[in-house]
Design a protein around this motif. Structure first.
Motif, PDB file in Angstrom:
ATOM      1  N   THR A   1       0.861  -1.177   0.000  1.00 30.35           N
ATOM      2  CA  THR A   1       0.000   0.000   0.000  1.00 30.35           C
ATOM      3  C   THR A   1       0.906   1.239   0.000  1.00 30.35           C
ATOM      4  N   PRO A   2       0.388   2.409  -0.389  1.00 31.03           N
ATOM      5  CA  PRO A   2       1.232   3.610  -0.383  1.00 31.03           C
ATOM      6  C   PRO A   2       1.867   3.897   0.983  1.00 31.03           C
ATOM      7  N   ASP A   3       1.175   3.513   2.065  1.00 34.45           N
ATOM      8  CA  ASP A   3       1.709   3.731   3.413  1.00 34.45           C
ATOM      9  C   ASP A   3       2.156   2.426   4.060  1.00 34.45           C
ATOM     10  N   GLY A   4       2.452   1.416   3.230  1.00 36.09           N
ATOM     11  CA  GLY A   4       2.822   0.100   3.738  1.00 36.09           C
ATOM     12  C   GLY A   4       4.102   0.120   4.560  1.00 36.09           C
ATOM     13  N   VAL A   5       4.256  -0.925   5.372  1.00 35.02           N
ATOM     14  CA  VAL A   5       5.386  -1.033   6.302  1.00 35.02           C
ATOM     15  C   VAL A   5       6.150  -2.317   6.022  1.00 35.02           C
TER      16      VAL A   5
ATOM     17  N   PRO B   1      11.350   0.018  11.407  1.00 40.62           N
ATOM     18  CA  PRO B   1      10.532  -0.258  10.225  1.00 40.62           C
ATOM     19  C   PRO B   1      10.719   0.798   9.141  1.00 40.62           C
ATOM     20  N   VAL B   2      10.496   0.366   7.908  1.00 38.37           N
ATOM     21  CA  VAL B   2      10.521   1.251   6.746  1.00 38.37           C
ATOM     22  C   VAL B   2       9.051   1.508   6.404  1.00 38.37           C
ATOM     23  N   VAL B   3       8.667   2.774   6.310  1.00 36.45           N
ATOM     24  CA  VAL B   3       7.262   3.125   6.124  1.00 36.45           C
ATOM     25  C   VAL B   3       7.075   3.863   4.805  1.00 36.45           C
ATOM     26  N   GLY B   4       6.131   3.376   4.005  1.00 37.53           N
ATOM     27  CA  GLY B   4       5.787   4.008   2.739  1.00 37.53           C
ATOM     28  C   GLY B   4       6.365   3.241   1.559  1.00 37.53           C
ATOM     29  N   ARG B   5       5.569   3.141   0.501  1.00 41.98           N
ATOM     30  CA  ARG B   5       5.963   2.376  -0.684  1.00 41.98           C
ATOM     31  C   ARG B   5       7.310   2.829  -1.240  1.00 41.98           C
ATOM     32  N   GLU B   6       7.526   4.138  -1.339  1.00 43.41           N
ATOM     33  CA  GLU B   6       8.786   4.617  -1.905  1.00 43.41           C
ATOM     34  C   GLU B   6       9.960   4.336  -0.981  1.00 43.41           C
ATOM     35  N   ALA B   7       9.742   4.393   0.320  1.00 46.05           N
ATOM     36  CA  ALA B   7      10.799   4.040   1.275  1.00 46.05           C
ATOM     37  C   ALA B   7      11.114   2.546   1.181  1.00 46.05           C
ATOM     38  N   VAL B   8      10.087   1.729   0.973  1.00 48.04           N
ATOM     39  CA  VAL B   8      10.300   0.288   0.774  1.00 48.04           C
ATOM     40  C   VAL B   8      11.133   0.074  -0.484  1.00 48.04           C
TER      41      VAL B   8
ATOM     42  N   VAL C   1      14.710  -1.896  -0.461  1.00 49.71           N
ATOM     43  CA  VAL C   1      14.976  -3.168  -1.147  1.00 49.71           C
ATOM     44  C   VAL C   1      15.915  -2.986  -2.325  1.00 49.71           C
ATOM     45  N   SER C   2      15.792  -1.885  -3.057  1.00 56.81           N
ATOM     46  CA  SER C   2      16.708  -1.677  -4.183  1.00 56.81           C
ATOM     47  C   SER C   2      18.121  -1.433  -3.669  1.00 56.81           C
ATOM     48  N   GLY C   3      18.250  -0.854  -2.486  1.00 56.66           N
ATOM     49  CA  GLY C   3      19.561  -0.637  -1.878  1.00 56.66           C
ATOM     50  C   GLY C   3      20.254  -1.935  -1.502  1.00 56.66           C
ATOM     51  N   LEU C   4      19.474  -2.983  -1.272  1.00 55.22           N
ATOM     52  CA  LEU C   4      20.055  -4.285  -0.934  1.00 55.22           C
ATOM     53  C   LEU C   4      20.770  -4.903  -2.126  1.00 55.22           C
ATOM     54  N   SER C   5      20.473  -4.413  -3.315  1.00 53.67           N
ATOM     55  CA  SER C   5      21.024  -5.047  -4.516  1.00 53.67           C
ATOM     56  C   SER C   5      22.476  -4.674  -4.776  1.00 53.67           C
ATOM     57  N   ASP C   6      23.048  -3.795  -3.966  1.00 54.73           N
ATOM     58  CA  ASP C   6      24.458  -3.437  -4.133  1.00 54.73           C
ATOM     59  C   ASP C   6      25.317  -4.685  -3.935  1.00 54.73           C
ATOM     60  N   GLY C   7      25.872  -5.196  -5.016  1.00 51.97           N
ATOM     61  CA  GLY C   7      26.706  -6.394  -4.951  1.00 51.97           C
ATOM     62  C   GLY C   7      25.935  -7.692  -5.019  1.00 51.97           C
ATOM     63  N   LEU C   8      24.601  -7.605  -5.002  1.00 50.69           N
ATOM     64  CA  LEU C   8      23.774  -8.814  -5.031  1.00 50.69           C
ATOM     65  C   LEU C   8      23.740  -9.380  -6.445  1.00 50.69           C
ATOM     66  N   GLU C   9      24.173 -10.635  -6.576  1.00 55.75           N
ATOM     67  CA  GLU C   9      24.186 -11.288  -7.883  1.00 55.75           C
ATOM     68  C   GLU C   9      22.932 -12.125  -8.102  1.00 55.75           C
ATOM     69  N   SER C  10      22.422 -12.717  -7.032  1.00 57.92           N
ATOM     70  CA  SER C  10      21.183 -13.496  -7.134  1.00 57.92           C
ATOM     71  C   SER C  10      20.583 -13.657  -5.749  1.00 57.92           C
ATOM     72  N   ILE C  11      19.268 -13.857  -5.730  1.00 56.34           N
ATOM     73  CA  ILE C  11      18.568 -14.149  -4.479  1.00 56.34           C
ATOM     74  C   ILE C  11      17.354 -15.000  -4.804  1.00 56.34           C
ATOM     75  N   THR C  12      17.154 -16.029  -3.992  1.00 61.31           N
ATOM     76  CA  THR C  12      15.984 -16.887  -4.133  1.00 61.31           C
ATOM     77  C   THR C  12      15.360 -17.065  -2.760  1.00 61.31           C
TER      78      THR C  12
END
Length: 138
Positions: free
Chosen positions: A34-38, A46-53, A57-68
């Motif tokens: 949701t726009p105000d999701g947590v 906690p991270v609050v708000g869709r854009e903060a989410v 999560v996109s910040g976690l991809s630094d150096g990430l080659e794969s995730i399952t």
């Protein structure tokens, strides 16, 4: 207000989320909130708000080659989706894994709250990190 999802639809959403992570489609991950999701990894704020989410999560991809997100058990209890899983990843050439339980609350077809329970020290060690990746955001 959108109609509530059935239990089967909530389970399908959990599987869809796991696929979005595997594809590293961070925009899709965030847009499932949701726009105000947590998003709350229980060991950090906690991270609050869709854009903060999305930023988180996109910040976690630094150096990430794969995730399952290997889903072990999914079930709905009192309207809440529980996802037991083992997350496997390769980051900067180092493979690792961590057992996780995700607890997702929905508002209509979107995630209102996603709580993650895991051993933070185990995850950081598996990622080959000395410093917590969230330390720079605090």
């Amino acid at each position: 207000m959108a109609a509530a999802l059935s239990d089967a639809e909530k389970i399908a959403k959990g599987r869809e989320m796991a696929e979005a992570w595997k594809a590293m489609d961070w925009r899709k991950v965030a847009d499932m909130f949701t726009p105000d999701g947590v998003l709350h990894s229980m060991m950090v704020e906690p991270v609050v708000g869709r854009e903060a989410v999305y930023k988180r999560v996109s910040g976690l991809s630094d150096g990430l080659e794969s995730i399952t997100l290997n889903l072990r058990n999914l079930g709905v209890v009192d309207g809440t989706l529980f996802m037991e899983r083992v997350d496997e990843f390769v980051i900067r050439g180092k493979a690792g894994s961590a057992p996780v339980v995700g607890v997702l609350e929905f508002e209509g077809p979107l995630i209102k709250v996603w709580r993650e329970y895991y051993d933070r020290a185990h995850l950081l060690k598996a990622m080959g990190l000395v410093e917590d990746f969230d330390a720079k955001t605090r």
